[in-house]
Design a protein around this motif. Structure first.
Motif, mmCIF file in Angstrom:
data_model
loop_
_atom_site.group_PDB
_atom_site.id
_atom_site.type_symbol
_atom_site.label_atom_id
_atom_site.label_comp_id
_atom_site.label_asym_id
_atom_site.label_seq_id
_atom_site.Cartn_x
_atom_site.Cartn_y
_atom_site.Cartn_z
ATOM 1 N N GLY A 1 -3.342 2.485 5.457
ATOM 2 C CA GLY A 1 -2.946 1.172 4.893
ATOM 3 C C GLY A 1 -3.753 0.232 4.451
ATOM 4 N N ARG A 2 -3.681 -0.359 3.352
ATOM 5 C CA ARG A 2 -4.750 -1.618 3.121
ATOM 6 C C ARG A 2 -4.012 -2.735 2.598
ATOM 7 N N ILE B 1 -0.323 3.927 -2.939
ATOM 8 C CA ILE B 1 -2.071 4.008 -2.735
ATOM 9 C C ILE B 1 -2.666 4.967 -1.853
ATOM 10 N N HIS C 1 0.818 -1.419 0.196
ATOM 11 C CA HIS C 1 0.000 0.053 -0.282
ATOM 12 C C HIS C 1 0.856 1.252 -0.039
ATOM 13 N N LEU D 1 -2.710 -5.397 -0.161
ATOM 14 C CA LEU D 1 -2.888 -5.412 -1.551
ATOM 15 C C LEU D 1 -1.646 -6.732 -1.723
ATOM 16 N N SER E 1 -9.330 0.465 -4.711
ATOM 17 C CA SER E 1 -8.411 1.435 -4.093
ATOM 18 C C SER E 1 -7.586 2.069 -5.445
ATOM 19 N N ASN F 1 -6.697 -0.455 -8.063
ATOM 20 C CA ASN F 1 -6.234 -1.909 -7.663
ATOM 21 C C ASN F 1 -7.540 -2.549 -7.667
ATOM 22 N N LEU G 1 -2.500 -5.518 -6.262
ATOM 23 C CA LEU G 1 -1.903 -4.315 -6.824
ATOM 24 C C LEU G 1 -1.814 -4.324 -8.130
#
Length: 295
Positions: free
Chosen positions: A229-230, A224, A219, A232, A254, A250, A243
């Motif tokens: 944060g996430r 991103i 992330h 990926l 995102s 994405n 990603l």
């Protein structure tokens, strides 16, 4: 008399040609270190953070050193000094960053990328500062693009959970919530950031969401957007959104920050975070781009 007229004509031609063709532009390759630092501040030929200084690392390479410990705001003047030196007037720069160097470059562009900069002579003194070259000021710097390996523009959960000493000012800056709120990541003044994301993991990976290089999760390394944060991952991971390369959204919806594009995603999961003072890890991939395109 005829010889005198011929001589004067040649002199006039030379003066006219000089006026029509200003000094040729010089391109420079600037490398901005991340956390821990190591290179001598003000010495643009000190490469200890990266590795051997004798290797090809792009045209007219310069190591832009900062201490890698203090806050981004307090150290940003060192980066501005280098950009003023080498990226004003007729000169242009290619820029490579690693880890917190990405956060640093994003901060500098967002806050100073449109400011008035005096044109400099590209001859730094011992403190890394160049003298004015004449010609007044310009808006911002002449930057072709920025490459970012293991970028920390989105922060690292290792800082969130205290994996590093919390008394270090930079650690406070690279907490995910702090890094993402520090400046407008979309405000690059139309300069592209090309992201290089490693995925070899490491001992701290259990603290990092999705794929990671041991310090930065996708992330952050992928640029991103969002307030946090996430998770990926790479395409072969069925339980995590992908990603994507380039500027495309994405999997899961995102998106990247404006003027951020993923150039490399470590699908084989072999590139780690650290340079090991030998141009190693994900930096080695970015180095190849600098060698081939920073000319």
């Amino acid at each position: 008399m005829k010889l005198l007229r011929t001589f004067m004509a040649l002199c006039l031609f030379a003066l006219t040609a000089s006026a029509a063709n200003p000094a040729a532009a010089t391109n420079y390759s600037l490398w901005i270190n991340g956390r821990t630092g190591g290179g001598a501040i003000g010495n643009y030929n000190s490469w200890s953070y990266w590795g051997l200084g004798t290797i090809n690392a792009g045209v007219n390479k310069k190591s832009v050193n900062w201490d890698g410990r203090s806050s981004i705001a307090s150290q940003s003047g060192l980066i501005r000094n280098a950009l003023d030196c080498f990226c004003t007037g007729n000169n242009w720069c290619y820029i490579a960053t690693h880890s917190a160097g990405d956060l640093m470059m994003g901060y500098v562009l967002a806050n100073y990328g449109g400011s008035a900069r005096m044109k400099k002579n590209a001859v730094p003194n011992a403190s890394g500062v160049c003298r004015n070259a004449g010609g007044g000021a310009q808006a911002g710097w002449n930057i072709k693009w920025v490459l970012s390996a293991a970028g920390s523009g989105g922060g690292s959960e290792l800082a969130d959970y205290g994996a590093w000493t919390t008394s270090e000012p930079l650690v406070q800056d690279v907490k995910t919530s702090t890094a993402r709120a520090m400046y407008n990541h979309n405000a690059t003044h139309n300069i592209w950031f090309y992201m290089y994301a490693g995925a070899s993991g490491g001992p701290g990976s259990f603290l990092l969401p999705g794929q990671d290089d041991g310090v930065e999760a996708y992330h952050s390394a992928g640029g991103i957007s969002g307030s946090s944060g996430r998770s990926l991952c790479n395409p072969r991971d069925w339980f995590c959104n992908d990603l994507t390369l380039g500027v495309a959204p994405n999997e899961g919806g995102s998106t990247k920050w404006a003027y951020h594009s993923v150039s490399f995603r470590d699908d084989r999961e072999v590139y780690g975070h650290f340079t090991e003072a030998s141009w190693s890890g994900i930096v080695s991939v970015m180095l190849g781009t600098m060698v081939n395109y920073a000319r």
